[in-house]
Design an enzyme around this catalytic site. Structure first.
Site, PDB file in Angstrom:
ATOM      1  N   CYS A   1       0.854  -1.190   0.000  1.00  0.00           N
ATOM      2  CA  CYS A   1       0.000   0.000   0.000  1.00  0.00           C
ATOM      3  C   CYS A   1       0.887   1.236   0.000  1.00  0.00           C
ATOM      4  CB  CYS A   1      -0.954   0.011   1.176  1.00  0.00           C
ATOM      5  SG  CYS A   1      -0.188  -0.155   2.778  1.00  0.00           S
TER       6      CYS A   1
ATOM      7  N   GLU B   1      -7.565   8.520   4.350  1.00  0.00           N
ATOM      8  CA  GLU B   1      -7.298   8.215   2.957  1.00  0.00           C
ATOM      9  C   GLU B   1      -8.538   7.880   2.141  1.00  0.00           C
ATOM     10  OE1 GLU B   1      -2.719   6.760   3.354  1.00  0.00           O
ATOM     11  OE2 GLU B   1      -4.229   5.177   3.206  1.00  0.00           O
TER      12      GLU B   1
END
Length: 177
Positions: free
Chosen positions: A66, A113
């Site tokens: 990620c 996010e």
């Protein structure tokens, strides 16, 4: 080394500016990110253990890879770049879904996010970057789900959030034989 910048976005994932990564995490500002789940032909998911020197969540288990997109970079392009940087391989990726999450950390930083979740397939062994990754393993999604329930402190905050959605997506969209 030049500090990475993240793409600040609104709740519709429309870019509204750039900011140094650390500053965005200190101020808990919404920014674009991605999470990759790599599967093998046995239905297992590749997990990585974050390196000991990471500025947050060191030595915790998480999804395969990620990170954050760079300005002008597509989600898939960013995913392939970072997969190579962290795990030492690349594969075709498909975006599954996206959502917003917020995960504060004990050190004062916050992941806030707009996360694009992607999936890929790989059948070999990764060539991990030791600056990013301490270890890796394959696990069946059902075993991951059970281990998160029994040992939540072994996993990153964001992985526990993302995995729940990923697991639900798998159960609804991958046929069982």
């Amino acid at each position: 080394m030049v500090e990475e910048h993240v793409i600040l976005v609104n709740e519709s994932d429309e870019p509204i500016g750039l900011m140094p990564k650390m500053e965005a995490h200190e101020k808990a500002l919404l920014h674009r990110a991605f999470s990759i789940f790599v599967m093998n032909d046995k239905g297992e998911t590749m997990l990585q253990q974050r390196a000991k020197n990471k500025y947050h969540s060191p030595l915790l288990w998480t999804n395969t890879c990620c990170s954050h997109q760079r300005d002008g970079e597509s989600n898939i392009g960013a995913g392939k770049r970072r997969l190579m940087e962290e795990m030492g391989f690349t594969t075709e990726l498909k975006e599954l879904f996206s959502f917003i999450y917020k995960a504060p950390f004990d050190n004062g930083l916050t992941e806030y996010e707009f996360d694009h979740v992607m999936i890929g397939t790989f059948l070999g062994e990764p060539n991990i970057n030791p600056d990013e990754v301490a270890d890796w393993k394959w696990m069946l999604p059902g075993d991951i789900k059970k281990d998160i329930e029994e040992n939540p402190d072994r996993y990153t905050a964001w992985f526990k959030i993302i995995f729940e959605r990923f697991y639900d997506h798998l159960m609804q969209n991958i046929p069982t034989t």
